[in-house]
Each structure stands twice: as C-alpha cells, then as structure tokens.
Design a protein around this motif. Structure first.
Motif, PDB file in Angstrom:
ATOM      1  N   PHE A  31       0.841  -1.201   0.000  1.00 46.21           N
ATOM      2  CA  PHE A  31       0.000   0.000   0.000  1.00 46.21           C
ATOM      3  C   PHE A  31       0.878   1.253   0.000  1.00 46.21           C
ATOM      4  N   ASP A  32       1.898   1.241   0.878  1.00 49.80           N
ATOM      5  CA  ASP A  32       2.787   2.411   0.963  1.00 49.80           C
ATOM      6  C   ASP A  32       3.445   2.692  -0.379  1.00 49.80           C
ATOM      7  N   SER A  33       3.811   1.641  -1.113  1.00 54.25           N
ATOM      8  CA  SER A  33       4.541   1.871  -2.362  1.00 54.25           C
ATOM      9  C   SER A  33       3.604   2.090  -3.550  1.00 54.25           C
ATOM     10  N   GLN A  34       2.364   1.576  -3.509  1.00 50.81           N
ATOM     11  CA  GLN A  34       1.544   1.639  -4.711  1.00 50.81           C
ATOM     12  C   GLN A  34       0.233   2.401  -4.562  1.00 50.81           C
ATOM     13  N   CYS A  35      -0.200   2.623  -3.354  1.00 53.33           N
ATOM     14  CA  CYS A  35      -1.513   3.241  -3.167  1.00 53.33           C
ATOM     15  C   CYS A  35      -1.420   4.581  -2.429  1.00 53.33           C
ATOM     16  N   ALA A  36      -0.418   4.698  -1.537  1.00 54.97           N
ATOM     17  CA  ALA A  36      -0.326   5.882  -0.674  1.00 54.97           C
ATOM     18  C   ALA A  36      -0.152   7.160  -1.481  1.00 54.97           C
ATOM     19  N   LEU A  37       0.468   7.030  -2.644  1.00 53.58           N
ATOM     20  CA  LEU A  37       0.628   8.162  -3.556  1.00 53.58           C
ATOM     21  C   LEU A  37      -0.694   8.912  -3.737  1.00 53.58           C
ATOM     22  N   CYS A  38      -1.784   8.186  -3.873  1.00 56.91           N
ATOM     23  CA  CYS A  38      -3.093   8.814  -4.067  1.00 56.91           C
ATOM     24  C   CYS A  38      -3.974   8.784  -2.819  1.00 56.91           C
ATOM     25  N   HIS A  39      -3.844   7.707  -2.027  1.00 59.10           N
ATOM     26  CA  HIS A  39      -4.758   7.584  -0.880  1.00 59.10           C
ATOM     27  C   HIS A  39      -4.135   8.070   0.422  1.00 59.10           C
ATOM     28  N   GLY A  40      -2.880   8.564   0.342  1.00 59.87           N
ATOM     29  CA  GLY A  40      -2.231   9.099   1.534  1.00 59.87           C
ATOM     30  C   GLY A  40      -1.676   7.992   2.404  1.00 59.87           C
ATOM     31  N   PRO A  41      -0.631   8.301   3.207  1.00 61.67           N
ATOM     32  CA  PRO A  41      -0.105   7.293   4.117  1.00 61.67           C
ATOM     33  C   PRO A  41      -1.206   6.870   5.077  1.00 61.67           C
ATOM     34  N   GLY A  42      -1.335   5.575   5.289  1.00 66.65           N
ATOM     35  CA  GLY A  42      -2.383   5.113   6.195  1.00 66.65           C
ATOM     36  C   GLY A  42      -3.778   5.313   5.631  1.00 66.65           C
ATOM     37  N   GLY A  43      -3.870   5.616   4.322  1.00 62.49           N
ATOM     38  CA  GLY A  43      -5.188   5.757   3.707  1.00 62.49           C
ATOM     39  C   GLY A  43      -5.919   7.017   4.133  1.00 62.49           C
ATOM     40  N   ALA A  44      -5.154   8.018   4.623  1.00 62.13           N
ATOM     41  CA  ALA A  44      -5.797   9.241   5.123  1.00 62.13           C
ATOM     42  C   ALA A  44      -6.424  10.065   4.002  1.00 62.13           C
ATOM     43  N   GLY A  45      -6.100   9.730   2.768  1.00 64.33           N
ATOM     44  CA  GLY A  45      -6.689  10.455   1.655  1.00 64.33           C
ATOM     45  C   GLY A  45      -5.712  11.435   1.054  1.00 64.33           C
ATOM     46  N   GLY A  46      -5.925  11.791  -0.178  1.00 69.20           N
ATOM     47  CA  GLY A  46      -5.073  12.708  -0.908  1.00 69.20           C
ATOM     48  C   GLY A  46      -5.774  12.921  -2.222  1.00 69.20           C
ATOM     49  N   ARG A  47      -5.110  12.584  -3.296  1.00 70.58           N
ATOM     50  CA  ARG A  47      -5.743  12.656  -4.598  1.00 70.58           C
ATOM     51  C   ARG A  47      -6.931  11.687  -4.667  1.00 70.58           C
ATOM     52  N   GLY A  48      -6.769  10.548  -4.073  1.00 74.05           N
ATOM     53  CA  GLY A  48      -7.870   9.580  -3.961  1.00 74.05           C
ATOM     54  C   GLY A  48      -8.583   9.789  -2.630  1.00 74.05           C
ATOM     55  N   PRO A  49      -9.760   9.182  -2.478  1.00 72.39           N
ATOM     56  CA  PRO A  49     -10.517   9.391  -1.237  1.00 72.39           C
ATOM     57  C   PRO A  49      -9.844   8.757  -0.029  1.00 72.39           C
ATOM     58  N   SER A  50     -10.184   9.257   1.135  1.00 73.16           N
ATOM     59  CA  SER A  50      -9.726   8.650   2.391  1.00 73.16           C
ATOM     60  C   SER A  50     -10.320   7.244   2.490  1.00 73.16           C
ATOM     61  N   LEU A  51      -9.515   6.299   2.945  1.00 75.20           N
ATOM     62  CA  LEU A  51     -10.014   4.933   3.136  1.00 75.20           C
ATOM     63  C   LEU A  51     -10.233   4.650   4.617  1.00 75.20           C
ATOM     64  N   ASN A  52     -10.119   5.686   5.441  1.00 76.96           N
ATOM     65  CA  ASN A  52     -10.334   5.530   6.881  1.00 76.96           C
ATOM     66  C   ASN A  52     -11.822   5.675   7.197  1.00 76.96           C
ATOM     67  N   ARG A  53     -12.621   4.873   6.559  1.00 71.43           N
ATOM     68  CA  ARG A  53     -14.054   4.919   6.808  1.00 71.43           C
ATOM     69  C   ARG A  53     -14.556   3.504   6.979  1.00 71.43           C
ATOM     70  N   PRO A  54     -15.514   3.326   7.883  1.00 68.64           N
ATOM     71  CA  PRO A  54     -15.971   1.964   8.142  1.00 68.64           C
ATOM     72  C   PRO A  54     -16.638   1.339   6.912  1.00 68.64           C
ATOM     73  N   LYS A  55     -17.218   2.157   6.046  1.00 71.10           N
ATOM     74  CA  LYS A  55     -17.916   1.575   4.897  1.00 71.10           C
ATOM     75  C   LYS A  55     -17.434   2.287   3.637  1.00 71.10           C
ATOM     76  N   LEU A  56     -16.895   1.515   2.686  1.00 66.84           N
ATOM     77  CA  LEU A  56     -16.437   2.104   1.435  1.00 66.84           C
ATOM     78  C   LEU A  56     -17.504   1.868   0.367  1.00 66.84           C
ATOM     79  N   ALA A  57     -17.974   2.956  -0.221  1.00 68.05           N
ATOM     80  CA  ALA A  57     -19.108   2.869  -1.141  1.00 68.05           C
ATOM     81  C   ALA A  57     -18.831   1.921  -2.311  1.00 68.05           C
ATOM     82  N   LYS A  58     -17.610   1.987  -2.855  1.00 70.44           N
ATOM     83  CA  LYS A  58     -17.318   1.189  -4.044  1.00 70.44           C
ATOM     84  C   LYS A  58     -16.612  -0.115  -3.715  1.00 70.44           C
ATOM     85  N   ALA A  59     -16.441  -0.385  -2.434  1.00 74.14           N
ATOM     86  CA  ALA A  59     -15.788  -1.622  -2.018  1.00 74.14           C
ATOM     87  C   ALA A  59     -16.460  -2.110  -0.738  1.00 74.14           C
ATOM     88  N   ALA A  60     -17.745  -2.375  -0.867  1.00 66.93           N
ATOM     89  CA  ALA A  60     -18.556  -2.643   0.317  1.00 66.93           C
ATOM     90  C   ALA A  60     -18.295  -4.021   0.931  1.00 66.93           C
TER      91      ALA A  60
END
Ligand code: HEC
Ligand code: HEC
Length: 244
Positions: A31-60
């Motif tokens: 994740f750090d090498s391939q996803c954090a670029l857009c989703h932020g370290p720890g999934g905090a969000g950036g260019r892509g949405p934050s993944l720090n949510r209990p329910k992900l709309a597109k990945a339920a």
C-alpha cells in the motif's frame, strides 16, 4: 494451443490456497509503495478518497474490494495487474484494517477508559467533541477512522505511524539553540513548531542555521507503561468514539 492454456492456468495452479492467506504487514508495504501516492499514508486520503471509513461505497464487501484493487476505477485509479493473488489479498486486508472493519469486539471498558484518558493528560494535545487542545489530531471520530489495533499502537508506539500531515522537525537558530517538535504550520518563508510541552515557536527560515525533518519520531510521548487493564480500557474508549 495447449501450451497457452497450460501457461494461463499455471499461475493459478502454483498458488495453493495457502498462498492466498493475507499478510497485513506485506499489504501495508505494498500500500505504501503503490496506493499511498493517491490515498495518503495510512489511507488518510489525498488525490484519492480517504479509506479511513468503516464503509467504502465502491468496495462494500471483500469481493468488491478485491475487484477494485485488481481492476482499478476508471478513469483515475489504475488496476494492479502486477500483484499476485496473495498480494491483492494482503493489500485488501490492510485496506480493511484502515477503517472498513465492522465494529470489533474490543476488550476493556470504555467508561473506565475515559477516566484513563483524562488522568493521562491526553486532552492536553487532543480534542474530543470540542474538549481539549489540538496539537495532535482530533480524536472525535477516532473509532470510526481507525481500528482498535491501530489505536493501541498509536498510544503505545506513536512513532510507528504518523497520520498525514504530522511531521517532527528540528530547527537550529543562528544562536545555536535547538528546538524540536511537531510542525504546526509552514509556508515558504516561516515555520511554526510546537514543542512537546505544547509551546509554539515561530521562525523565519532564512534566519535559521539548520532545519531538518526527524524521520520516525513522534510529537507524542509513548504511553507504554500503562497497566495492561488500563490500556485495554483506554483503547476501548477510543474505539467507542464514532460520532454517536
Ligand atoms: C493514481 C491514483 C490512485 C492510485 C495509485 C490508487 N487509487 Fe484507489 N482510488 C483513486 C481514486 C481517484 C478513487 C475514486 C474513484 C471513483 O470513485 O471513481 C479511488 C478509489 C478507491 C477505492 C474505493 C473507495 C470508496 O470509497 O469506495 C478503494 C478501496 C481504493 N481506491 C483502493 C486502492 C488501493 C488498495 C490502491 C493500491 C493498490 C489504490 N487504490 C491505488 C485513486 C488511486
Ligand atoms: C504532547 C502531545 C500529546 C499527548 C500528551 C498525547 N498525544 Fe496523541 N498524538 C499527538 C500527536 C502530535 C499525534 C500525531 C502524530 C504522531 O502520531 O506522532 C498523536 C497521535 C495520536 C493518535 C493517532 C491518531 C490518528 O489519527 O492516527 C492517537 C489514537 C492518540 N494520539 C491518542 C492519545 C492518547 C490516548 C493520549 C493519552 C494517553 C495521547 N494521545 C497523548 C500528541 C499527543
């Protein structure tokens, strides 16, 4: 033709079910090498949405999450075709740990944990529902954004993971005085540093002898001496902070 079928089947064949057992630590590295670029370290969000949510709309659910990781979401998110079955499963497990886990059963008593929070001085650096001071991140929704294991690690070993935007810096003044602490604000010309006691220091960068980032250091003291029961209670309290 048989050769082609055989080659196509080979990767699936070589991956015994055992290979698909997810490894969260591996998932985090990927994740750090391939996803954090857009989703932020720890999934905090950036260019892509934050993944720090209990329910992900597109990945339920697991299947949807695996599909999103493997195929991406057009037009912005690329697919991860280069990852093996086990790697995808590991990234998925890590993504789930970032906040999509349904409310876990946590040992400990949240009510007692609130007293541990108060007596440990946490409110000197954190805000919960408007109460406290905000040098550290607001914790009002800590339980919705983080899972319990992560919250526990944040308390015991804060340097293990710094939320997006938190950075420890060290400034050396022209007089040779060293001030280190959390970067509170920065622009091209000035920087404000909050030291561990919560005092703010403002510097004009051009007047400093040195200014450096402190990697893997946290502005939060490690609370690693709390009795196990109190730590469980404290984590239960933090996990219960879900905006209700
Ligand atoms: C180039 C930027 C980029 C990269 C790299 C990227 N993503 Fe995304 N991701 C996005 C964007 C943008 C969206 C929102 C797309 C949309 O909703 O149409 C998204 C959406 C998602 C979602 C759905 C979120 C929701 O709320 O439903 C998940 C889960 C996800 N990404 C996981 C990952 C993982 C895991 C990786 C690494 C393997 C990754 N992404 C790499 C940009 C990226
Ligand atoms: C001297 C200030 C300070 C004190 C005291 C302090 N923290 Fe923190 N805390 C921070 C800072 C700064 C961060 C963010 C950067 C980091 O992790 O170092 C943080 C991060 C956290 C996080 C992670 C938040 C996230 O979004 O990942 C949690 C949870 C947390 N603290 C809980 C506590 C608890 C519980 C206490 C009391 C036992 C406490 N803190 C005491 C400054 C402090």
């Amino acid at each position: 033709m048989w050769r082609r079928i055989l080659l196509a089947a080979l990767p699936a064949f070589c991956q015994s079910p055992h290979d698909a057992i997810p490894d969260v630590a591996l998932g985090r590295r990927l994740f750090d090498s391939q996803c954090a670029l857009c989703h932020g370290p720890g999934g905090a969000g950036g260019r892509g949405p934050s993944l720090n949510r209990p329910k992900l709309a597109k990945a339920a659910d697991d299947a949807a999450l695996t599909k999103v990781i493997r195929e991406g979401l057009a037009p912005e998110m690329p697919g991860s075709w280069q990852l093996s079955v086990r790697e995808v499963a590991s990234v998925a497990a890590y993504v789930k740990s970032l906040g999509s886990v349904p409310v876990e059963k946590v040992p400990g008593d949240a009510r007692r944990g609130e007293s541990v929070y108060k007596s440990s001085g946490c409110a000197g650096c954190h805000i919960i529902s408007g109460q406290g001071n905000g040098l550290g991140p607001e914790l009002t929704l800590a339980g919705a954004r983080r899972n319990a294991a992560h919250l526990r690690e944040s308390v015991v070993n804060p340097a293990a993971y710094l939320p997006d935007g938190y950075l420890m810096v060290e400034a050396v003044t022209a007089e040779g005085l060293t001030v280190s602490g959390t970067r509170a604000a920065e622009d091209p010309f000035t920087i404000q540093i909050a030291d561990p006691s919560g005092r703010f220091h403002s510097f004009r960068k051009s007047g400093l002898r040195a200014l450096r980032k402190l990697e893997k250091r946290s502005g939060m003291p490690a609370f690693d001496k709390l009795p196990a029961g109190s730590l469980d209670d404290l984590v239960a309290y933090l996990a219960s902070l879900r905006g209700n």
